[in-house]
Write an enzyme that holds these catalytic residues in place. Structure first.
Site, PDB file in Angstrom:
ATOM      1  N   LEU A  96     105.199  50.848  -0.628  1.00  0.00           N
ATOM      2  CA  LEU A  96     106.509  50.240  -0.342  1.00  0.00           C
ATOM      3  C   LEU A  96     106.754  49.816   1.179  1.00  0.00           C
ATOM      4  O   LEU A  96     107.595  49.652   1.794  1.00  0.00           O
ATOM      5  CB  LEU A  96     108.061  51.134  -0.591  1.00  0.00           C
ATOM      6  CG  LEU A  96     107.940  51.336  -2.008  1.00  0.00           C
ATOM      7  CD1 LEU A  96     109.231  52.457  -2.537  1.00  0.00           C
ATOM      8  CD2 LEU A  96     108.132  50.323  -2.996  1.00  0.00           C
ATOM      9  N   SER A 106      97.626  40.658   2.924  1.00  0.00           N
ATOM     10  CA  SER A 106      97.126  39.258   2.530  1.00  0.00           C
ATOM     11  C   SER A 106      97.434  38.380   3.342  1.00  0.00           C
ATOM     12  O   SER A 106      97.147  36.890   2.920  1.00  0.00           O
ATOM     13  CB  SER A 106      97.641  39.136   1.019  1.00  0.00           C
ATOM     14  OG  SER A 106      98.956  39.103   1.180  1.00  0.00           O
ATOM     15  N   TYR A 148      90.326  38.804   6.253  1.00  0.00           N
ATOM     16  CA  TYR A 148      91.182  38.998   5.064  1.00  0.00           C
ATOM     17  C   TYR A 148      90.126  38.947   3.800  1.00  0.00           C
ATOM     18  O   TYR A 148      89.598  39.637   3.078  1.00  0.00           O
ATOM     19  CB  TYR A 148      92.260  38.212   4.871  1.00  0.00           C
ATOM     20  CG  TYR A 148      92.652  38.049   3.336  1.00  0.00           C
ATOM     21  CD1 TYR A 148      93.243  39.204   2.506  1.00  0.00           C
ATOM     22  CD2 TYR A 148      92.893  36.829   2.762  1.00  0.00           C
ATOM     23  CE1 TYR A 148      93.776  39.137   1.496  1.00  0.00           C
ATOM     24  CE2 TYR A 148      93.221  36.818   1.374  1.00  0.00           C
ATOM     25  CZ  TYR A 148      93.663  37.944   0.837  1.00  0.00           C
ATOM     26  OH  TYR A 148      94.231  37.608  -0.581  1.00  0.00           O
ATOM     27  N   HIS A 192     104.213  31.853   2.754  1.00  0.00           N
ATOM     28  CA  HIS A 192     103.895  30.786   1.742  1.00  0.00           C
ATOM     29  C   HIS A 192     104.593  29.346   1.388  1.00  0.00           C
ATOM     30  O   HIS A 192     105.892  29.554   1.520  1.00  0.00           O
ATOM     31  CB  HIS A 192     103.736  31.593   0.412  1.00  0.00           C
ATOM     32  CG  HIS A 192     102.700  32.486   0.550  1.00  0.00           C
ATOM     33  ND1 HIS A 192     103.077  33.699   0.942  1.00  0.00           N
ATOM     34  CD2 HIS A 192     101.349  32.645   0.648  1.00  0.00           C
ATOM     35  CE1 HIS A 192     101.798  34.842   1.022  1.00  0.00           C
ATOM     36  NE2 HIS A 192     100.969  33.922   0.831  1.00  0.00           N
TER      37      HIS A 192
HETATM   38  N1  UDP Z   1     101.471  25.491   4.502  1.00  0.00           N
HETATM   39  C1  UDP Z   1     102.259  24.731   5.340  1.00  0.00           C
HETATM   40  N2  UDP Z   1     103.447  25.169   5.946  1.00  0.00           N
HETATM   41  C2  UDP Z   1     103.947  26.478   5.582  1.00  0.00           C
HETATM   42  C3  UDP Z   1     102.906  27.082   4.898  1.00  0.00           C
HETATM   43  C4  UDP Z   1     102.016  26.652   4.221  1.00  0.00           C
HETATM   44  O1  UDP Z   1     101.864  23.429   5.624  1.00  0.00           O
HETATM   45  O2  UDP Z   1     104.799  26.767   6.446  1.00  0.00           O
HETATM   46  C5  UDP Z   1     100.388  25.055   3.826  1.00  0.00           C
HETATM   47  C6  UDP Z   1      99.007  25.505   4.338  1.00  0.00           C
HETATM   48  O3  UDP Z   1      98.644  25.269   5.534  1.00  0.00           O
HETATM   49  C7  UDP Z   1      98.148  25.503   3.140  1.00  0.00           C
HETATM   50  C8  UDP Z   1      99.178  25.580   1.960  1.00  0.00           C
HETATM   51  O4  UDP Z   1     100.555  25.184   2.547  1.00  0.00           O
HETATM   52  O5  UDP Z   1      97.439  24.370   3.117  1.00  0.00           O
HETATM   53  C9  UDP Z   1      99.286  26.692   1.270  1.00  0.00           C
HETATM   54  O6  UDP Z   1      99.716  27.820   2.006  1.00  0.00           O
HETATM   55  P1  UDP Z   1     100.047  29.293   1.558  1.00  0.00           P
HETATM   56  O7  UDP Z   1     100.409  30.055   2.647  1.00  0.00           O
HETATM   57  O8  UDP Z   1     101.138  29.123   0.535  1.00  0.00           O
HETATM   58  O9  UDP Z   1      98.766  29.736   0.876  1.00  0.00           O
HETATM   59  P2  UDP Z   1      97.198  30.057   1.400  1.00  0.00           P
HETATM   60  O10 UDP Z   1      96.626  28.765   1.006  1.00  0.00           O
HETATM   61  O11 UDP Z   1      97.108  30.268   2.850  1.00  0.00           O
HETATM   62  O12 UDP Z   1      96.778  31.367   0.528  1.00  0.00           O
END
Ligand code: UDP
Length: 324
Positions: free
Chosen positions: A34, A78, A142, A188
């Site tokens: 948690l 993560s 990671y 995300h």
């Molecule tokens: N992204 C973005 N702005 C944010 C968060 C993410 O432009 O505030 C972009 C990030 O650069 C990536 C995509 O969205 O290309 C997905 O990012 P996320 O962090 O959701 O997942 P990841 O691919 O890192 O696992």
């Protein structure tokens, strides 16, 4: 009835997977510290053991007593960026603590181990879509911590005969009716876009529009958490150990996700172009042919609109996320 120990069952994917298993009659025990998970995310039909995998005697005791048929291991840190600043946190939890769990599973006579791995084990891919046999050269702690544990499982399976599946998720997204994404702070893309639409945050910072992609923004393969859950259940029944890449095979750029979110919500997404985020590869797209043929996996959410809609409904139902 099959008994499954779900570590990280209070987290985003672990809680949805617990719900999926419970709906199908499995007996689920959640083991969760948690720290990033939420007590309210634990399905009330599951038993909850509050504990940390760093506590080796505890997890060994839980596995010895539990008589679990399988372990599903979601409990991990993560965040790529955080792992670049604090590698010890990632190798400590995602590798050292995970070894405690693997040892406990062996002690407890667990037959099957299903592991949440990641596309980040591939690093900067040589080509997309990425298939299971492509080279894995992580570009952050990671991804490296997850790859190391894949190797630990491979040796444990050879030495102790414990079958395992390493499921390499691409971009987990979406929600069930009850379980959705609530990271604090949220990093995300889809939840941030939806929070922007709701006015909970002012704007989305779009990390880089100068990538070598058609519209300049990064391309990812967004896969619904219930489709991931389906793969976990199928992995339990797989006759042999294996590694599987899990995605829809459709790459979507950040601009395309913004447009899809605008279509789903009927509102404009306020965003600003920001510098690239360190460690972000331009494209990550899965080839999931192996999961489809070997496991019989059939993702149900092929469209980004459906995935975003499920996340949107969850945010509207739980505007502040889980209670603290
Ligand atoms: N992204 C973005 N702005 C944010 C968060 C993410 O432009 O505030 C972009 C990030 O650069 C990536 C995509 O969205 O290309 C997905 O990012 P996320 O962090 O959701 O997942 P990841 O691919 O890192 O696992």
């Amino acid at each position: 009835m099959k008994k499954v120990l779900v570590t990280g069952g209070a987290g985003y994917i672990g809680s949805a997977c617990s719900e999926y298993l419970l709906d199908r009659g499995y007996d689920v025990t959640v083991f969760d510290a948690l720290i990033t998970g939420h007590r309210d995310a634990v399905d009330p039909r599951a038993k909850l053991v509050e504990g940390n995998l760093a506590d080796r005697p505890l997890i060994i005791d839980v596995c010895r007593r539990g008589q679990f048929d399988a372990v599903m291991h979601f409990a991990a840190f993560s965040l790529v960026g955080e792992s670049m600043k604090n590698p010890s946190k990632y190798f400590g939890n995602n590798l050292a603590n995970a070894i405690n769990l693997a040892d406990a599973a062996v002690e407890g006579g667990v037959k099957t181990f299903v592991f949440s791995s990641t596309a980040a084990t591939f690093g900067q891919p040589e080509k997309v879509p990425i298939s299971e046999n492509d080279r894995q050269i992580p570009i952050n702690p990671y991804g490296e911590s997850k790859l190391c544990f894949e190797k630990v499982l491979s040796w444990y399976s050879r030495i102790y005969g414990m079958k395992y599946a390493a499921l390499r998720y691409f971009n987990a997204a979406g929600a069930t009716v009850l379980h959705g994404e609530d990271h604090r702070p949220e990093s995300h893309l889809i939840p941030i876009i939806l929070e922007t639409v709701r006015g909970k945050r002012e704007k989305l910072m779009l990390f880089g529009d100068d990538y070598d992609t058609p519209d300049g923004s990064c391309i990812r393969d967004y896969i619904h958490i219930l489709d991931l859950a389906q793969a976990h259940e199928l992995a339990l029944a797989a006759p042999e150990s294996g590694h599987y890449n899990l995605g829809t095979g459709n790459g979507l750029s950040v601009f395309e996700i913004i447009r899809a979110a605008e279509e789903v919500t009927g509102k404009k997404v306020n965003f600003e172009i920001a510098p690239r985020r360190p460690g972000d590869p331009a494209r990550l797209i899965a080839c999931s042919d192996k999961a489809r043929s070997a496991l019989g996996w059939k993702p149900k959410y092929e469209s980004a609109l459906d995935i975003i809609e499920s996340a949107w409904k969850w945010q509207l139902k739980f505007p502040e996320g889980y209670a603290k």
